[in-house]
Design a protein around this motif. Sequence first.
Motif, PDB file in Angstrom:
ATOM      1  N   THR A 271      41.140 -43.229   6.280  1.00 28.37           N
ATOM      2  CA  THR A 271      42.064 -43.667   7.325  1.00 28.37           C
ATOM      3  C   THR A 271      42.698 -42.481   8.052  1.00 28.37           C
ATOM      4  OG1 THR A 271      43.768 -43.939   5.616  1.00 28.37           O
ATOM      5  CG2 THR A 271      42.541 -45.893   6.285  1.00 28.37           C
ATOM      6  N   ASP A 272      43.533 -41.707   7.359  1.00 28.78           N
ATOM      7  CA  ASP A 272      44.267 -40.651   8.057  1.00 28.78           C
ATOM      8  C   ASP A 272      44.885 -39.719   7.023  1.00 28.78           C
ATOM      9  OD1 ASP A 272      46.625 -39.282   9.197  1.00 28.78           O
ATOM     10  OD2 ASP A 272      46.193 -40.436  10.986  1.00 28.78           O
ATOM     11  N   TYR A 273      44.646 -38.424   7.178  1.00 28.12           N
ATOM     12  CA  TYR A 273      45.308 -37.426   6.343  1.00 28.12           C
ATOM     13  C   TYR A 273      46.069 -36.472   7.261  1.00 28.12           C
ATOM     14  CZ  TYR A 273      46.185 -33.553   3.166  1.00 28.12           C
ATOM     15  OH  TYR A 273      46.803 -32.570   2.426  1.00 28.12           O
ATOM     16  N   ASN A 274      47.375 -36.684   7.361  1.00 23.80           N
ATOM     17  CA  ASN A 274      48.222 -35.858   8.237  1.00 23.80           C
ATOM     18  C   ASN A 274      47.654 -35.775   9.654  1.00 23.80           C
ATOM     19  OD1 ASN A 274      50.180 -35.292   6.312  1.00 23.80           O
ATOM     20  ND2 ASN A 274      49.093 -33.492   5.553  1.00 23.80           N
ATOM     21  N   GLY A 275      47.162 -36.897  10.157  1.00 27.06           N
ATOM     22  CA  GLY A 275      46.644 -36.930  11.511  1.00 27.06           C
ATOM     23  C   GLY A 275      45.221 -36.445  11.668  1.00 27.06           C
ATOM     24  N   GLY A 276      44.513 -36.212  10.573  1.00 30.14           N
ATOM     25  CA  GLY A 276      43.144 -35.721  10.644  1.00 30.14           C
ATOM     26  C   GLY A 276      42.201 -36.521   9.767  1.00 30.14           C
ATOM     27  N   ASP A 277      40.923 -36.220   9.881  1.00 30.49           N
ATOM     28  CA  ASP A 277      39.883 -36.878   9.097  1.00 30.49           C
ATOM     29  C   ASP A 277      39.875 -36.281   7.691  1.00 30.49           C
ATOM     30  OD1 ASP A 277      37.585 -38.044   8.098  1.00 30.49           O
ATOM     31  OD2 ASP A 277      36.252 -36.643   9.130  1.00 30.49           O
ATOM     32  N   PRO A 278      40.159 -37.062   6.643  1.00 36.04           N
ATOM     33  CA  PRO A 278      40.255 -36.506   5.297  1.00 36.04           C
ATOM     34  C   PRO A 278      38.956 -35.882   4.797  1.00 36.04           C
ATOM     35  CG  PRO A 278      40.288 -38.907   5.243  1.00 36.04           C
ATOM     36  CD  PRO A 278      40.446 -38.511   6.673  1.00 36.04           C
ATOM     37  N   VAL A 279      37.814 -36.413   5.220  1.00 34.77           N
ATOM     38  CA  VAL A 279      36.540 -35.844   4.763  1.00 34.77           C
ATOM     39  C   VAL A 279      36.346 -34.448   5.339  1.00 34.77           C
ATOM     40  CG1 VAL A 279      34.027 -36.118   4.819  1.00 34.77           C
ATOM     41  CG2 VAL A 279      35.498 -38.111   4.421  1.00 34.77           C
ATOM     42  N   ARG A 280      36.617 -34.329   6.618  1.00 31.63           N
ATOM     43  CA  ARG A 280      36.457 -33.021   7.267  1.00 31.63           C
ATOM     44  C   ARG A 280      37.452 -32.004   6.705  1.00 31.63           C
ATOM     45  NH1 ARG A 280      35.390 -32.539  13.703  1.00 31.63           N
ATOM     46  NH2 ARG A 280      34.896 -30.319  13.801  1.00 31.63           N
ATOM     47  N   ILE A 281      38.685 -32.437   6.470  1.00 31.18           N
ATOM     48  CA  ILE A 281      39.707 -31.541   5.935  1.00 31.18           C
ATOM     49  C   ILE A 281      39.352 -31.120   4.513  1.00 31.18           C
ATOM     50  CG2 ILE A 281      42.123 -31.424   5.224  1.00 31.18           C
ATOM     51  CD1 ILE A 281      42.756 -33.215   7.640  1.00 31.18           C
ATOM     52  N   ALA A 282      38.860 -32.053   3.704  1.00 34.32           N
ATOM     53  CA  ALA A 282      38.466 -31.712   2.334  1.00 34.32           C
ATOM     54  C   ALA A 282      37.353 -30.677   2.327  1.00 34.32           C
ATOM     55  CB  ALA A 282      38.041 -32.975   1.587  1.00 34.32           C
ATOM     56  N   ALA A 283      36.375 -30.823   3.234  1.00 38.36           N
ATOM     57  CA  ALA A 283      35.281 -29.855   3.305  1.00 38.36           C
ATOM     58  C   ALA A 283      35.818 -28.465   3.628  1.00 38.36           C
ATOM     59  CB  ALA A 283      34.261 -30.304   4.353  1.00 38.36           C
ATOM     60  N   ARG A 284      36.732 -28.387   4.578  1.00 39.49           N
ATOM     61  CA  ARG A 284      37.304 -27.091   4.954  1.00 39.49           C
ATOM     62  C   ARG A 284      38.080 -26.483   3.796  1.00 39.49           C
ATOM     63  NH1 ARG A 284      39.767 -28.874  10.857  1.00 39.49           N
ATOM     64  NH2 ARG A 284      37.816 -28.811  12.048  1.00 39.49           N
ATOM     65  N   CYS A 285      38.890 -27.288   3.119  1.00 32.85           N
ATOM     66  CA  CYS A 285      39.686 -26.787   2.002  1.00 32.85           C
ATOM     67  C   CYS A 285      38.794 -26.298   0.865  1.00 32.85           C
ATOM     68  CB  CYS A 285      40.626 -27.871   1.504  1.00 32.85           C
ATOM     69  SG  CYS A 285      41.946 -28.319   2.658  1.00 32.85           S
ATOM     70  N   ALA A 286      37.721 -27.038   0.583  1.00 31.46           N
ATOM     71  CA  ALA A 286      36.820 -26.646  -0.496  1.00 31.46           C
ATOM     72  C   ALA A 286      36.134 -25.321  -0.191  1.00 31.46           C
ATOM     73  CB  ALA A 286      35.782 -27.741  -0.727  1.00 31.46           C
ATOM     74  N   VAL A 287      35.755 -25.118   1.071  1.00 27.86           N
ATOM     75  CA  VAL A 287      35.133 -23.849   1.461  1.00 27.86           C
ATOM     76  C   VAL A 287      36.113 -22.696   1.259  1.00 27.86           C
ATOM     77  CG1 VAL A 287      34.280 -22.523   3.426  1.00 27.86           C
ATOM     78  CG2 VAL A 287      33.463 -24.856   3.048  1.00 27.86           C
ATOM     79  N   LYS A 288      37.363 -22.879   1.645  1.00 22.89           N
ATOM     80  CA  LYS A 288      38.370 -21.842   1.461  1.00 22.89           C
ATOM     81  C   LYS A 288      38.560 -21.511  -0.016  1.00 22.89           C
ATOM     82  CE  LYS A 288      41.047 -22.815   5.653  1.00 22.89           C
ATOM     83  NZ  LYS A 288      42.361 -23.282   6.186  1.00 22.89           N
ATOM     84  N   GLU A 289      38.571 -22.540  -0.851  1.00 28.32           N
ATOM     85  CA  GLU A 289      38.733 -22.297  -2.286  1.00 28.32           C
ATOM     86  C   GLU A 289      37.537 -21.569  -2.863  1.00 28.32           C
ATOM     87  OE1 GLU A 289      39.804 -25.745  -4.484  1.00 28.32           O
ATOM     88  OE2 GLU A 289      41.634 -26.100  -3.328  1.00 28.32           O
ATOM     89  N   GLU A 290      36.340 -21.906  -2.384  1.00 25.63           N
ATOM     90  CA  GLU A 290      35.150 -21.202  -2.861  1.00 25.63           C
ATOM     91  C   GLU A 290      35.221 -19.729  -2.490  1.00 25.63           C
ATOM     92  OE1 GLU A 290      30.296 -21.632  -2.535  1.00 25.63           O
ATOM     93  OE2 GLU A 290      31.547 -21.842  -0.750  1.00 25.63           O
ATOM     94  N   LYS A 291      35.595 -19.429  -1.260  1.00 28.04           N
ATOM     95  CA  LYS A 291      35.679 -18.041  -0.818  1.00 28.04           C
ATOM     96  C   LYS A 291      36.743 -17.270  -1.592  1.00 28.04           C
ATOM     97  CE  LYS A 291      33.949 -18.798   3.873  1.00 28.04           C
ATOM     98  NZ  LYS A 291      34.260 -18.757   5.336  1.00 28.04           N
ATOM     99  N   ALA A 292      37.801 -17.968  -2.016  1.00 27.76           N
ATOM    100  CA  ALA A 292      38.867 -17.322  -2.777  1.00 27.76           C
ATOM    101  C   ALA A 292      38.557 -17.249  -4.265  1.00 27.76           C
ATOM    102  CB  ALA A 292      40.179 -18.068  -2.550  1.00 27.76           C
ATOM    103  N   GLY A 293      37.394 -17.763  -4.670  1.00 30.66           N
ATOM    104  CA  GLY A 293      36.995 -17.718  -6.070  1.00 30.66           C
ATOM    105  C   GLY A 293      37.644 -18.771  -6.937  1.00 30.66           C
ATOM    106  N   ARG A 294      38.244 -19.788  -6.330  1.00 24.20           N
ATOM    107  CA  ARG A 294      38.916 -20.839  -7.101  1.00 24.20           C
ATOM    108  C   ARG A 294      38.066 -22.087  -7.266  1.00 24.20           C
ATOM    109  NH1 ARG A 294      43.003 -19.477  -3.404  1.00 24.20           N
ATOM    110  NH2 ARG A 294      42.783 -21.527  -2.405  1.00 24.20           N
ATOM    111  N   ARG A 295      36.869 -22.092  -6.668  1.00 26.85           N
ATOM    112  CA  ARG A 295      35.997 -23.262  -6.765  1.00 26.85           C
ATOM    113  C   ARG A 295      34.558 -22.793  -6.824  1.00 26.85           C
ATOM    114  NH1 ARG A 295      36.580 -28.668  -5.654  1.00 26.85           N
ATOM    115  NH2 ARG A 295      34.708 -29.798  -5.044  1.00 26.85           N
ATOM    116  N   PRO A 296      33.807 -23.214  -7.849  1.00 30.66           N
ATOM    117  CA  PRO A 296      32.404 -22.808  -7.931  1.00 30.66           C
ATOM    118  C   PRO A 296      31.555 -23.455  -6.853  1.00 30.66           C
ATOM    119  CG  PRO A 296      32.898 -24.417  -9.640  1.00 30.66           C
ATOM    120  CD  PRO A 296      34.206 -24.079  -8.984  1.00 30.66           C
ATOM    121  N   GLY A 297      30.531 -22.752  -6.410  1.00 33.25           N
ATOM    122  CA  GLY A 297      29.633 -23.288  -5.394  1.00 33.25           C
ATOM    123  C   GLY A 297      28.546 -24.137  -6.015  1.00 33.25           C
TER     124      GLY A 297
END
Length: 270
Positions: free
Chosen positions: A193-219
């Motif tokens: 539906t809505d995550y802070n005015g944005g698409d939650p799927v797209r936002i989750a993808a962006r957040c996961a990429v940032k965590e991977e680059k920071a070493g907090r999420r395995p690829g």
Amino acid sequence: MQILDQIRAEALERGIPASDVERWLGLVRPCALLTEGGDGPVVGRFGGPVMLPAGVEDPVYPLLATIDCAALPAGVTDLALPPDGRLLFFGFPEENGMGDVVHVPEGAAVEERARYPRTFPPDEDSYGPVYRELPEGDLYLTADVSLPFIGEIELPGPPWAEPLPGHPHSEEMAEVWADQWGGAPLLIGGYGTDYNGGDPVRIAARCAVKEEKAGRRPGPVSPRAEDWVLLAECSVDRPGAGATIFWVIQRDDLSARRFDRAYVLVDWNP
């Protein structure tokens, strides 16, 4: 078809060209609406005992819902869900809440765990009011359709590969759909539906990429929103506040049953 006809009629009344209306309706996806009552079959329950295999760690968050995968009819979503077993959705609908999802295969030996995680004790003033608002009872299925609620999504494949608002009436069409949306406390599949005015799927993808680059999420973690799907969404309202929890997962992880790699967002609305 009746819902889509209503959307089509409203969009045309707003002056949106028929070709753009049909282009948007081409994004329709099936989804499962789960409510505490209804005429559909029972496919799970809100709350209830926490039953997990011995090798699974105690949950960090409260159990919100258990879904019987075998009870979901074929085609009610377009997700590659397990054909059997149970999906347990954990989460805490508050400002600092998060969540998890666990798949328990059919026939697996399980044991009952504590209903209230140590990290969220029910006797604390900050947690007790939330627990009292969590729904309990059987979940009834209604098969429905889903369209984007947010204009900023990525259209899948040619000839619509450009990000929206490349569609000239994306925001208007999203508004038309939101006007038709009846809602449900728990959704499986479809568009978030809505995550802070944005698409939650797209936002989750962006957040996961940032965590991977920071070493907090395995690829591997894909930056493309089309490689991710909404697994489930749960909304909990209470006086003066409410929250929506989104469980988002990569398509490859869903197919491989790697539910521990799901990404969870909580949209808190004080």
